[in-house]
Write a protein that holds these residues in place. Structure first.
Motif, short mmCIF file in Angstrom:
data_model
loop_
_atom_site.label_atom_id
_atom_site.label_comp_id
_atom_site.label_asym_id
_atom_site.label_seq_id
_atom_site.Cartn_x
_atom_site.Cartn_y
_atom_site.Cartn_z
N MET A 42 43.87 31.58 46.85
CA MET A 42 43.99 32.16 48.19
C MET A 42 44.98 33.31 48.20
O MET A 42 44.76 34.34 48.83
N LEU A 43 46.07 33.14 47.47
CA LEU A 43 47.09 34.19 47.43
C LEU A 43 46.56 35.45 46.76
O LEU A 43 46.81 36.57 47.19
N GLU A 44 45.80 35.26 45.67
CA GLU A 44 45.24 36.41 44.97
C GLU A 44 44.20 37.12 45.82
O GLU A 44 44.00 38.34 45.70
N ALA A 45 43.52 36.36 46.68
CA ALA A 45 42.47 36.97 47.51
C ALA A 45 43.05 37.78 48.66
O ALA A 45 42.38 38.64 49.21
N GLN A 46 44.30 37.48 49.04
CA GLN A 46 44.91 38.20 50.16
C GLN A 46 45.29 39.62 49.76
O GLN A 46 45.67 39.88 48.63
N ASP A 47 45.20 40.50 50.74
CA ASP A 47 45.60 41.89 50.53
C ASP A 47 47.09 42.01 50.81
O ASP A 47 47.54 41.91 51.94
N SER A 48 47.89 42.20 49.77
CA SER A 48 49.34 42.25 49.91
C SER A 48 49.90 43.42 49.13
O SER A 48 49.36 43.80 48.08
N LYS A 49 50.98 44.01 49.64
CA LYS A 49 51.65 45.11 48.96
C LYS A 49 52.72 44.63 47.99
O LYS A 49 53.31 45.44 47.26
N LEU A 50 52.96 43.32 47.97
CA LEU A 50 53.97 42.79 47.06
C LEU A 50 53.47 42.83 45.62
O LEU A 50 52.28 42.58 45.37
N PRO A 51 54.34 43.11 44.67
CA PRO A 51 53.94 43.04 43.25
C PRO A 51 53.51 41.63 42.87
O PRO A 51 53.94 40.64 43.48
N THR A 52 52.66 41.54 41.87
CA THR A 52 52.12 40.25 41.46
C THR A 52 53.21 39.29 41.03
O THR A 52 53.16 38.09 41.35
N SER A 53 54.24 39.80 40.33
CA SER A 53 55.31 38.92 39.85
C SER A 53 56.07 38.29 41.01
O SER A 53 56.41 37.11 40.98
N ILE A 54 56.32 39.10 42.06
CA ILE A 54 57.05 38.57 43.21
C ILE A 54 56.19 37.55 43.96
O ILE A 54 56.66 36.50 44.40
N ARG A 55 54.90 37.85 44.09
CA ARG A 55 54.00 36.90 44.76
C ARG A 55 53.93 35.59 44.00
O ARG A 55 53.90 34.51 44.59
N GLN A 56 53.91 35.69 42.66
CA GLN A 56 53.87 34.47 41.85
C GLN A 56 55.14 33.66 42.03
O GLN A 56 55.11 32.43 42.12
#
Length: 495
Positions: A42-56
């Protein structure tokens, strides 16, 4: 005997009623991997401006939060089960205890006491678990925007004050209980000059706004004005403090302190005498500062007075009386002829010298303990800190009540406010340094672990926003000053 068998039967009924809950919880734990996987998708499917490392990282943190609350839920069920079992047992015992019946009030009181103990245990467990989660989250965030860059070690005793020059070359100044003041290269951490003209603890240091001149206040009942000339060394590569970010916070004892004395390098020049000595006080001079323009200075003393001096003639211009106990600090406005003094009498006073013929004073009683410092901002605000564990922000145009109050968990020492962003840096007795905005919102806590940060009381902070290496400095009674790099845009963005 019949009573005991009835109690056992009731206990078995309670356990049988709770079995479905236990099964449900185990099924939840067994599907944890599937839930985390679905959350990640779900997180990967969302459109976010955060870098992948921070989202992880956020995903892992919130997953940890969920696991902790799930454990708390399980513990809650177990504790409730214990409460019900205890109530059943007390009900059974209430029918015959030593051949006599317990009154309804006695039985209720006993059950209430036991229930209260279990409730307190649940609250303690919940608070400890959630505090650990929140602390780890804030520490991770703080380390991303607040980094320790350089340590300045060389004093033989605690450092009371720290200051940064306002002109080139930009150097750091420290005032210490070892009777000396030192000037440091901010980039290399090297001691550039040592001042040894005082016969007592050096309690504060401030630099002239337009000349290479320093002002120091001392326990020898004097304030000294002295000139300095320094040559900056070649900068060395800065070590990234992120290498130490994995350390967990621990408490220090006095045994962790180095017993040996670290001396300022012998090749550093020493100034042994002042160009001007200001001596009219009958007690320790705890602080001193330059008035705008640099032609006058103000000193604060334990003799309950503040003195205004003319620099060129060394003459006493005004003796500011009115405080009922020792003064703790003084500060001047950056653009106006205003002075604020703080005292152990729980007040701070605003002195107005804008009219040469008269000076007015206003008394402010907003604290319940010693006011350790009060400082001006570039605008129309005064910020005061106290041993009552509060910091208050005041409006000069209406100072009948503070416009913001910050409540801390430890006494607050000499605070500082950044010029451009108006961020308040609070040094605490409990070795912490915290950052707040002018509305009282906490922005960050500077990282402190077993390999970095202060080991004893933090005495003072000072901003130097235009410095690309370190824009905040702190000093403490652990004999060291520390230079920090605060990523202010990231800090304000997180707010």
């Amino acid at each position: 005997m019949p009573i005991e068998s009835g109690s056992s039967a009731a206990a078995r009924q309670v356990k049988s009623k709770r079995k479905p809950h236990t099964i449900s919880i185990r099924r939840t734990n067994s599907s944890e991997q599937e839930r985390v996987s679905s959350q990640r998708e779900m997180l990967e499917a969302q459109d976010s401006k955060l870098p992948t490392s921070i989202r992880q990282t956020l995903l892992e943190l919130f997953g940890q939060i969920e696991r902790e609350f799930e454990n708390l839920y399980i513990e809650n069920l177990e504790l409730r089960r214990e409460v019900e079992t205890l109530n059943d047992r007390l009900t059974a015992e209430g029918q015959t205890v030593d051949g006599g019946d317990l009154s309804k009030g006695q039985l209720k009181a006993k059950a209430s006491h036991s229930t209260s103990q279990l409730s307190q245990k649940l609250k303690t467990t919940y608070k400890a678990s959630t505090s650990k989660i929140v602390s780890s989250f804030k520490t991770t965030t703080s380390r991303a925007v607040c980094q320790l860059v350089k340590e300045y070690i060389g004093h033989r005793d605690g450092i009371w004050d720290v200051s940064v020059t306002r002109l080139q070359p930009v150097v750091l100044g420290t005032a210490s209980a070892d009777h000396s003041a030192m000037l440091w290269s901010i980039e290399t951490g090297k001691c550039l000059l040592k001042y040894t003209g005082h016969a007592g603890s050096v309690n504060s240091i401030k630099f002239h706004p337009s000349e290479q001149v320093a002002l120091t206040a001392s326990g020898d009942q004097t304030a000294h004005i002295w000139r300095y000339i320094v040559q900056l060394p070649t900068p060395q590569p800065v070590i990234d403090s992120n290498q130490m970010s994995g350390e967990e916070e621990v408490d220090f004892s006095d045994k962790d302190e180095a017993d040996g004395e670290v001396e300022c390098p012998s090749e550093s020049p020493t100034v042994r005498a002042p160009t001007t000595t200001l001596k009219s006080h009958q007690g320790v001079v705890i602080a001193a500062d330059w008035l705008v323009g640099g032609k006058q200075v103000v000193t604060a003393s334990w003799d309950r007075t503040a003195n205004l001096y003319d620099v060129e003639t060394s003459e006493l211009v005004h003796s500011l009386t009115g405080h009922d106990q020792e003064l703790t600090h003084c500060c001047t406005h950056p653009t106006q002829r205003l002075v604020v003094t703080s005292s152990r009498d729980t007040t701070f006073r605003l002195w107005d010298f804008r009219d040469p013929s008269i000076h007015s004073v206003n008394v402010f009683q907003g604290h319940t303990d010693t006011v350790t410092s009060a400082v001006f901002t570039v605008g129309d605000n005064v910020v005061s800190g106290s041993d009552d564990r509060t910091v208050k922000v005041w409006d000069l145009k209406n100072m009948r009540s503070p416009i913001a109050t910050i409540r801390a968990d430890s006494a607050v020492n000499r605070i500082s406010v950044s010029v451009n962003q108006r961020i308040i840096a609070l040094p605490h007795d409990n070795r912490q340094v915290r950052l707040f905005d002018m509305s009282g919102v906490r922005l960050a806590r500077l990282p402190r672990s077993n390999r970095q940060g202060h080991r004893r009381m933090v005495c003072c902070t000072a901003w130097s926003e235009d410095n690309p290496i370190c824009n905040l400095f702190s000093c403490g009674f652990d004999r060291q000053a520390i230079g920090w790099n605060i990523n202010i845009p990231a800090l304000l963005q997180e707010k």
